[in-house]
Scaffold this motif. Structure first.
Motif, PDB file in Angstrom:
ATOM      1  N   GLY A 141       0.284 -62.608  21.586  1.00  0.00           N
ATOM      2  CA  GLY A 141      -0.792 -63.374  21.951  1.00  0.00           C
ATOM      3  C   GLY A 141      -1.696 -63.537  20.898  1.00  0.00           C
ATOM      4  O   GLY A 141      -2.467 -64.478  20.262  1.00  0.00           O
TER       5      GLY A 141
ATOM      6  N   ARG B 298      -6.328 -69.646  24.230  1.00  0.00           N
ATOM      7  CA  ARG B 298      -7.593 -69.352  24.896  1.00  0.00           C
ATOM      8  C   ARG B 298      -8.257 -68.433  23.855  1.00  0.00           C
ATOM      9  O   ARG B 298      -9.421 -68.523  23.843  1.00  0.00           O
ATOM     10  N   ARG B 299      -7.535 -67.448  23.327  1.00  0.00           N
ATOM     11  CA  ARG B 299      -8.160 -66.336  22.373  1.00  0.00           C
ATOM     12  C   ARG B 299      -8.672 -67.145  21.078  1.00  0.00           C
ATOM     13  O   ARG B 299      -9.997 -66.823  20.909  1.00  0.00           O
TER      14      ARG B 299
ATOM     15  N   ARG C  96      -0.374 -69.729  25.883  1.00  0.00           N
ATOM     16  CA  ARG C  96      -1.469 -70.251  26.293  1.00  0.00           C
ATOM     17  C   ARG C  96      -2.812 -69.268  25.912  1.00  0.00           C
ATOM     18  O   ARG C  96      -3.690 -69.768  25.774  1.00  0.00           O
ATOM     19  N   ALA C  97      -2.490 -67.770  26.253  1.00  0.00           N
ATOM     20  CA  ALA C  97      -3.355 -67.014  26.171  1.00  0.00           C
ATOM     21  C   ALA C  97      -3.978 -66.780  24.693  1.00  0.00           C
ATOM     22  O   ALA C  97      -4.970 -66.862  24.437  1.00  0.00           O
ATOM     23  N   GLY C  98      -2.862 -67.348  23.932  1.00  0.00           N
ATOM     24  CA  GLY C  98      -3.287 -67.109  22.338  1.00  0.00           C
ATOM     25  C   GLY C  98      -4.269 -68.007  21.910  1.00  0.00           C
ATOM     26  O   GLY C  98      -5.438 -67.892  21.530  1.00  0.00           O
TER      27      GLY C  98
ATOM     28  N   THR D  85       3.057 -68.098  28.586  1.00  0.00           N
ATOM     29  CA  THR D  85       1.946 -67.598  28.699  1.00  0.00           C
ATOM     30  C   THR D  85       1.323 -66.915  27.490  1.00  0.00           C
ATOM     31  O   THR D  85      -0.069 -67.031  27.339  1.00  0.00           O
ATOM     32  N   VAL D  86       2.024 -66.465  26.669  1.00  0.00           N
ATOM     33  CA  VAL D  86       1.625 -65.820  25.416  1.00  0.00           C
ATOM     34  C   VAL D  86       0.807 -67.233  24.453  1.00  0.00           C
ATOM     35  O   VAL D  86      -0.080 -66.861  23.883  1.00  0.00           O
TER      36      VAL D  86
END
Ligand SMILES: Nc1ncnc2c1ncn2[C@@H]1O[C@H](COP(=O)(O)OP(=O)(O)OP(=O)(O)O)[C@@H](O)[C@H]1O
Ligand SMILES: [Mg+2]
Lengths: 314, 279
Positions: free
Chosen positions: B100, B10-11, B6-8, B3-4
């Motif tokens: 992230g 996205r950010r 992926r979130a990173g 998740t981290v």
């Protein structure tokens, strides 16, 4: 199975900045599902207390647990169960409301359970905090009140077990305030423990079933709004005109006071008898603590007319 | 993918989009454009008694300078801003969001430093003779060197950004970095400097990454302008590697120390400072 620990527990909590001691001895236990309002004058240490509970500050002394763990050493799993709305934010100005919530929500996906969907679906959440139609708005283009609603939305994103709200309604218009109150009430139906600070006593009374008053470094009152009112003030204020001249009096026994007033000659007009409000009780209490006086609150004779209107500045 | 990460990502995507949508994005291209103009102008001026032109010598200097300013100044500036506006504190309120956030910072910085570099090297290859690697191995070394330099610069940027406070600190960081560039023989041969200054320069990574880029880009005879008339390839990789390690050890310590101090009142006092002093 071990019994579930209380949502929040502190014992002899102390906080010192350099030589100034802000918190002296804060001892309090808050059970699951309680909605508690933390009151106190500016600089009393409300934000300090809340930030210790959120794990952002290390207390100088005493013990503190939230959901059974020490906040400033607790891990990310604990973090996922706690929602935070700080007193002020101005971050992520270039982001848009929707993408900001979607992004932060990603981090909660790992914490979903069969019972609880996490994160809270963004569109629903935006609607719930009253930002419907503003999904594409940039954060730095939101008004102060809208920004605050977004902060509340972020606090709710992970459907926290404990939610901390530091002056959540500062800058809200009356409608936003009412919407927010409804939101908080619906949350407490979901069994979320809520600790909020506010300078609006009407709001505190509306939302919380328990009030804590922080003054002089410790909790000086702890109870329901009615408890506080009764404990602090048995007085009522009586106000009338006799032959055009204004009389105001605060008395513990308005009935006999009035009986005497009527017995005297003259025409009495514009008669008003008011029970002490929560606000008066609160102000009396704080005044007592600040002046170190331990006298009967009624003897202060504070009248509504003379009261500084605290709600204005909140 | 965790998740981290992926979130990173996205950010990073959102931040890059934001940067491209602003007028500041033009600066990213303006810098290289000015540099290319200078290169073209100086393409025939001989450099001292060497066979090189000044324009030629400046190409590796600009590449090195691009990485230093993008990596160190960019990252340290962002960290200072993000600390003061509450971005980092926000990340602390969400599980794993700090990690992230750092992932995102890493992705974004790679793109924002490599992009202007690409513009320079492609542009220069049209305007100036003898400024691109001539073999595949040369290109591979250029890529390796770029990655190694970015890896050395980003953590140092994070360290400087979390040590100093406020935009005035950014000014200090800038002066330190520019000073280092000046003594490191980036823009003129280091052998023209006094020997004691040469020794100081060789402690810091700026000299070594400048040397690295010269060794990859300039023709072999340019080596006469270097200390000991050698490219010192192994020493270069060794020293840059050492600085990567130093950065990776120091950065988490500095970041953790800084983020521990983050709280609402720290934010409030930063805001106070901006309101009363204007920076
Ligand atoms: N980092 C700090 N360093 C020094 N003093 C501090 C720091 N943070 C807070 N204080 C002081 O501690 C006291 C309590 O501050 P705190 O912000 O907790 O009050 P508060 O009850 O939240 O007030 P308000 O109602 O204005 O929000 C204040 O006197 C403040 O100046
Ligand atoms: Mg406060």
């Amino acid at each position: 199975m071990t019994p579930t620990p209380p949502a929040i527990q502190t014992r002899h909590l102390q906080m010192q900045y350099g030589a100034t001691r802000v918190l002296d001895d804060v001892t309090v236990t808050i059970g699951r599902g309680e909605v508690v309002a933390l009151l106190g004058p500016n600089g009393a240490g409300k934000t300090t207390t809340i930030e210790i509970l959120e794990g952002f500050r290390v207390p100088s002394g005493g013990e503190v647990t939230v959901l059974g763990e020490t906040p400033h050493t607790a891990g990310e799993h604990w973090r996922a169960r706690v929602g935070v709305v700080l007193q002020s934010w101005r971050d992520h100005g270039k982001w848009r409301v929707g993408e900001f919530l979607d992004y932060l929500g990603m981090y909660y996906a790992d914490y979903a359970t069969p019972d609880v969907q996490r994160p809270w679906p963004t569109t629903d959440l935006i609607e719930r905090v009253g930002l419907g139609g503003k999904t594409l708005r940039r954060l730095d283009r939101l008004s102060g009140g809208e920004r605050r609603r977004l902060d509340v939305a972020v606090g709710l994103l992970g459907r926290p077990e404990v939610l901390f709200l530091d002056e959540p309604t500062a800058g809200f218009d009356p409608q936003a305030r009412r919407d927010f109150h409804e939101l908080v009430r619906s949350l407490s139906d979901l069994d979320t423990t809520i600790l909020l600070t506010t300078h609006d006593l009407t709001e505190a009374e509306l939302l919380a079933n328990r009030l804590l008053v922080l003054a002089g470094g410790s909790i000086v009152a702890d109870g329901s709004p009615d408890d506080l009112r009764h404990r602090m003030s048995a007085t009522a204020s009586v106000r009338y005109r006799r032959d055009g001249q204004l009389h105001t009096e605060s008395t513990e026994d308005p009935v006999s006071h009035l009986r005497e007033a009527f017995a005297e000659p003259g025409v009495i007009q514009d008669l008003e008898v008011r029970r002490a409000s929560l606000e008066e009780a609160y102000l009396t209490l704080v005044h007592q603590v600040e002046t170190g006086a331990d006298t009967d609150p009624a003897s202060f004779g504070i009248l509504p007319d003379e009261l500084p209107d605290e709600r204005e500045g909140a | 993918m965790p998740t981290v990460v992926r979130a990173g990502l996205r950010r990073a995507r959102i931040e890059l989009r934001q940067q491209i949508m602003t007028p500041m994005a033009l600066f990213v291209l303006l810098g290289p454009a000015v540099m290319l103009a200078v290169l073209y102008w100086l393409r025939d001026s001989p450099l001292m008694e060497s066979a090189l032109s000044v324009g030629q010598f400046l190409v590796p200097a600009y590449l090195a300078f691009g990485i230093i300013s993008g990596g160190v100044l960019g990252v340290s500036g962002e960290i200072t801003t993000e600390r003061d506006d509450g971005t980092l504190l926000r990340a602390k309120t969400v599980p794993h969001a700090m990690t992230g956030h750092l992932f995102a910072k890493f992705f974004v910085s790679i793109v924002t430093t490599l992009l202007p570099m690409t513009v320079i090297i492609v542009g220069a290859s049209f305007l100036v003779d003898g400024v691109t690697p001539t073999t595949t191995w040369g290109w591979i070394r250029l890529l390796l060197l770029s990655v190694l330099t970015i890896a050395a610069m980003l953590p140092l940027g994070a360290v400087l950004g979390s040590i100093f406070k406020g935009p005035i600190a950014l000014l200090w960081t800038t002066m330190v970095i520019y000073g280092l560039c000046a003594v490191s023989g980036l823009f003129y041969p280091i052998t023209a400097l006094p020997v004691w200054l040469q020794w100081i320069a060789q402690v810091f990574p700026v000299y070594w990454l400048g040397l690295g880029f010269r060794s990859v880009i300039l023709p072999a005879e340019a080596v006469v302008l270097e200390i000991g008339e050698s490219w010192r390839t192994w020493e270069t990789f060794g020293m840059l590697g050492l600085w990567v390690v130093i950065g990776l050890v120091l950065a988490p310590i500095a970041l953790r120390r800084m983020s521990r101090r983050q709280s609402g009142s720290a934010l409030a006092s930063a805001r106070e400072r901006v309101l009363t002093r204007g920076y």
